[in-house]
Design a protein around this motif. Structure first.
Motif, mmCIF file in Angstrom:
data_model
loop_
_atom_site.group_PDB
_atom_site.id
_atom_site.type_symbol
_atom_site.label_atom_id
_atom_site.label_comp_id
_atom_site.label_asym_id
_atom_site.label_seq_id
_atom_site.Cartn_x
_atom_site.Cartn_y
_atom_site.Cartn_z
ATOM 1 N N ALA A 124 17.339 127.967 -105.557
ATOM 2 C CA ALA A 124 17.712 127.534 -104.200
ATOM 3 C C ALA A 124 17.314 126.086 -103.961
ATOM 4 N N GLN B 195 19.789 123.920 -105.734
ATOM 5 C CA GLN B 195 21.063 123.934 -105.010
ATOM 6 C C GLN B 195 21.008 123.079 -103.756
ATOM 7 N N ARG C 197 19.400 124.020 -100.820
ATOM 8 C CA ARG C 197 19.377 124.782 -99.576
ATOM 9 C C ARG C 197 18.317 124.294 -98.588
ATOM 10 N N HIS D 86 30.467 127.632 -98.299
ATOM 11 C CA HIS D 86 30.329 127.167 -99.681
ATOM 12 C C HIS D 86 31.687 126.852 -100.308
ATOM 13 N N SER E 143 26.772 134.056 -101.477
ATOM 14 C CA SER E 143 26.016 133.429 -100.395
ATOM 15 C C SER E 143 25.775 134.457 -99.294
ATOM 16 N N ASN F 71 22.070 130.449 -93.540
ATOM 17 C CA ASN F 71 22.239 130.840 -94.935
ATOM 18 C C ASN F 71 20.867 131.154 -95.531
ATOM 19 N N THR G 263 24.775 125.835 -98.832
ATOM 20 C CA THR G 263 23.703 125.019 -98.265
ATOM 21 C C THR G 263 23.876 124.803 -96.765
#
Length: 312
Positions: free
Chosen positions: A65, A68, A70, A251, A273, A282, A288
């Protein structure tokens, strides 16, 4: 502010292929066509498939995460690439100046080391994309990998007292990194990798309250899809009331109404997601950005109405 109508624009102005820039325009269009064609190279699928499975199988745990992006609300990869690109660009400048050999080598090494987490973030993002973006992305990664290899060689030969070859490898690496960056820009802006697919919603929904159906039409705990103009909505009836979110995942625009509802959340059926129904946050998967959430109310005759507070 003054706007030009079609009649007020001089003939040929802004038209491709006309005037002194015709040759340049043809070249740029050929370049764009070549970049677009990367996503159609089905021959790359034999590489893409195994690579995607391998990246997804790496046990990154909670760090996936983070890679990514997030926690910061957008992909981390574009942030991390600033360090190697900045280091290598600065090294190229020093290579053109007298006495810059040792600092340039330090910057080349810093770029190589910092490229590793940047590459990992890019791979994690890449593994959750559709096939066209996967193909383009693997070419982007190959260019960046070649740039890293050239710079690693540059760092090594500089340390062996071969500064001229080190500079040549560095300039070659910067050129290849520039090509990789151009393909990355194509991925981000032409193919919309990493962008929030729900961002335009507040411009597509009219302000105020809108009916989406009678409350009796919805089954408790089941996802339902309704249209509000051109915007698809996810409607979930729960004991505490109704939850209404934009149906298209932020996403890659997957249909949340086809996903699983559990523990107050909905999971996108495409890439997994997970969004909280109460506020759209999220809480899992590659997304994200959160999902836009609509306010709800029931009229006296049992009609469900929704409103997007941010609608403009």
């Amino acid at each position: 502010m003054r706007f030009l109508s079609a009649k007020s624009v001089p003939a040929g102005a802004g038209s491709p292929g006309r005037g002194d820039g015709e040759g340049c325009d043809v070249t740029l269009r050929s370049l764009l066509k070549a970049l677009d064609s990367l996503g159609e190279l089905k021959q790359l699928d034999r590489i893409v498939g195994p690579l995607q499975k391998a990246v997804r199988a790496v046990p990154l745990g909670p760090y996936r995460a983070v890679l990514q992006g997030r926690p910061i609300g957008h992909p981390l990869h574009p942030v991390l690439v600033q360090v190697p690109i900045g280091s290598w660009s600065s090294a190229a400048v020093l290579d053109l100046l007298p006495g810059g050999g040792r600092p340039a080598r330090l910057l080349v090494g810093l770029g190589v080391v910092s490229a590793v987490p940047a590459a990992w973030a890019g791979w994690v993002d890449w593994a959750e994309q559709p096939e066209r973006q996967l193909r383009t992305g693997v070419v982007h990664a190959a260019a960046n990998g070649a740039a890293i290899a050239l710079y690693a060689g540059s760092w090594a030969v500089r340390g062996r007292g071969r500064p001229v070859l080190g500079r040549l490898l560095g300039f070659a690496g910067l050129t290849v990194a520039g090509v990789g960056g151009m393909i990355g820009g194509h991925l981000a802006f032409r193919q919309a990798v990493g962008s929030n697919k729900t961002e335009p919603v507040d411009h597509l929904v009219e302000p105020g309250w809108h009916s989406v159906g009678r409350a009796a039409e919805f089954s408790q705990g089941q996802a339902a899809r309704r249209m509000l103009g051109d915007v698809a909505l996810l409607v979930v009836k729960e004991p505490d009331g109704f939850h209404v979110l934009v149906d298209r995942c932020s996403h890659m625009a997957g249909p949340l109404s086809e996903g699983k509802i559990a523990d107050g959340c909905v999971a996108c059926p495409w890439h997994g997601s997970v969004f909280r129904l109460a506020d759209g946050e999220n809480v899992g998967g590659p997304a994200t950005a959160p999902q836009p959430v609509f306010e709800t109310r029931l009229t006296e005759d049992g009609v469900l109405e929704v409103r997007l507070p941010e609608a403009v």
